[in-house]
Scaffold this motif. Structure first.
Motif, mmCIF file in Angstrom:
data_model
loop_
_atom_site.group_PDB
_atom_site.id
_atom_site.type_symbol
_atom_site.label_atom_id
_atom_site.label_comp_id
_atom_site.label_asym_id
_atom_site.label_seq_id
_atom_site.Cartn_x
_atom_site.Cartn_y
_atom_site.Cartn_z
ATOM 1 N N UNK A 1 -9.217 3.866 9.891
ATOM 2 C CA UNK A 1 -9.952 3.635 8.644
ATOM 3 C C UNK A 1 -9.539 4.593 7.524
ATOM 4 N N UNK A 2 -9.301 5.866 7.835
ATOM 5 C CA UNK A 2 -8.861 6.809 6.805
ATOM 6 C C UNK A 2 -7.451 6.477 6.320
ATOM 7 N N UNK A 3 -6.538 6.303 7.280
ATOM 8 C CA UNK A 3 -5.141 6.013 6.931
ATOM 9 C C UNK A 3 -5.034 4.737 6.097
ATOM 10 N N UNK A 4 -5.718 3.683 6.542
ATOM 11 C CA UNK A 4 -5.648 2.410 5.831
ATOM 12 C C UNK A 4 -6.163 2.546 4.408
ATOM 13 N N UNK A 5 -7.302 3.186 4.236
ATOM 14 C CA UNK A 5 -7.912 3.282 2.900
ATOM 15 C C UNK A 5 -7.165 4.230 1.970
ATOM 16 N N UNK A 6 -6.785 5.395 2.477
ATOM 17 C CA UNK A 6 -6.248 6.424 1.600
ATOM 18 C C UNK A 6 -4.732 6.438 1.512
ATOM 19 N N UNK B 1 -1.640 0.630 4.328
ATOM 20 C CA UNK B 1 -1.550 -0.069 5.603
ATOM 21 C C UNK B 1 -0.360 0.468 6.384
ATOM 22 N N UNK B 2 -0.325 0.168 7.650
ATOM 23 C CA UNK B 2 0.816 0.619 8.454
ATOM 24 C C UNK B 2 2.116 0.022 7.928
ATOM 25 N N UNK B 3 2.047 -1.157 7.324
ATOM 26 C CA UNK B 3 3.240 -1.811 6.773
ATOM 27 C C UNK B 3 3.690 -1.126 5.485
ATOM 28 N N UNK B 4 2.748 -0.628 4.704
ATOM 29 C CA UNK B 4 3.104 0.145 3.513
ATOM 30 C C UNK B 4 3.750 1.472 3.911
ATOM 31 N N UNK B 5 3.187 2.121 4.921
ATOM 32 C CA UNK B 5 3.665 3.447 5.321
ATOM 33 C C UNK B 5 4.973 3.395 6.092
ATOM 34 N N UNK B 6 5.071 2.475 7.049
ATOM 35 C CA UNK B 6 6.215 2.485 7.970
ATOM 36 C C UNK B 6 7.238 1.388 7.719
ATOM 37 N N UNK B 7 6.875 0.374 6.965
ATOM 38 C CA UNK B 7 7.823 -0.695 6.655
ATOM 39 C C UNK B 7 8.437 -1.308 7.900
ATOM 40 N N UNK C 1 -3.381 -7.228 9.686
ATOM 41 C CA UNK C 1 -4.082 -6.984 8.428
ATOM 42 C C UNK C 1 -3.112 -6.285 7.476
ATOM 43 N N UNK C 2 -2.846 -6.913 6.350
ATOM 44 C CA UNK C 2 -1.861 -6.374 5.412
ATOM 45 C C UNK C 2 -2.509 -5.766 4.167
ATOM 46 N N UNK C 3 -3.853 -5.627 4.182
ATOM 47 C CA UNK C 3 -4.490 -5.096 2.980
ATOM 48 C C UNK C 3 -5.203 -3.790 3.275
#
Length: 183
Positions: free
Chosen positions: A20-25, A28-34, A61-63
């Motif tokens: 929840x922290x990583x996703x919000x702040x 998403x894992x796709x934004x961070x790790x591609x 979940x991509x958002x």
């Protein structure tokens, strides 16, 4: 060859690609790790500790979800990542080589001909072994595992193909490729 049997001693660390922290702040894992999102998920499920999954990863979940507001996940009847996670978690729960915090488990980082791009390790507990090979780069890689800790017959947990590593340890990985083998 580096032995990491003492990593985590007897503690149980949680490994994850999002929460929840990583996703919000942080995104998403796709934004961070591609392109290495799946290899990172494989690492989280196979390294010494406990894998953590977050709401909606089975979709995927991509958002980014709002942290302090009610922000619902758009659930569908399509769970593109469910079989991927089910396969990994079934292996985690059934193979003694993946027990977290178990002093009988030995983890070896493996030498490859592309250590700057490939993360490879083998976890062993008696006769049980799990070999993990991850392309952590943004390019295709041809490489060889150059380590005596890998030998014999293994089965790829995702496609059920058999491989005898005594006959060769060469790989040709595309971007974002990963492999998990069980003995």
């Amino acid at each position: 060859m580096i032995q990491y049997s003492a990593i985590g001693d007897n503690s149980m660390r949680a490994w994850f690609t999002t929460n929840h922290d990583e996703n919000s702040w942080n995104g998403t894992e796709y934004e961070k790790y591609g392109v290495i999102t799946k290899p990172m998920a494989v690492f989280s499920a196979t390294w010494n500790g406990v894998p953590l999954l977050y709401s909606g990863q089975e979709l995927p979940n991509m958002k980014r979800l709002e942290f302090f507001e009610k922000d619902v996940i758009k659930w569908t009847n399509t769970y593109q990542m469910a079989d991927f996670y089910k396969t990994l978690l079934n292996l985690k729960s059934s193979n003694p080589a993946l027990r977290g915090g178990d002093p009988n488990v030995t983890t070896y980082l493996l030498n490859t001909t592309a250590n700057d791009k490939i993360l490879s390790y083998i976890r062993k507990n008696g006769k049980d072994e799990v070999l993990v090979v991850l392309n952590m780069s943004k390019e295709p890689v041809n490489f060889k595992i150059d380590d005596e800790h890998v030998s014999g017959d293994f089965t790829n947990i995702f496609d059920k193909t058999k491989r005898n590593f005594d006959a060769g340890k060469n790989f040709s990985f595309k971007v974002s490729d990963y492999a998990v083998f069980e003995k």
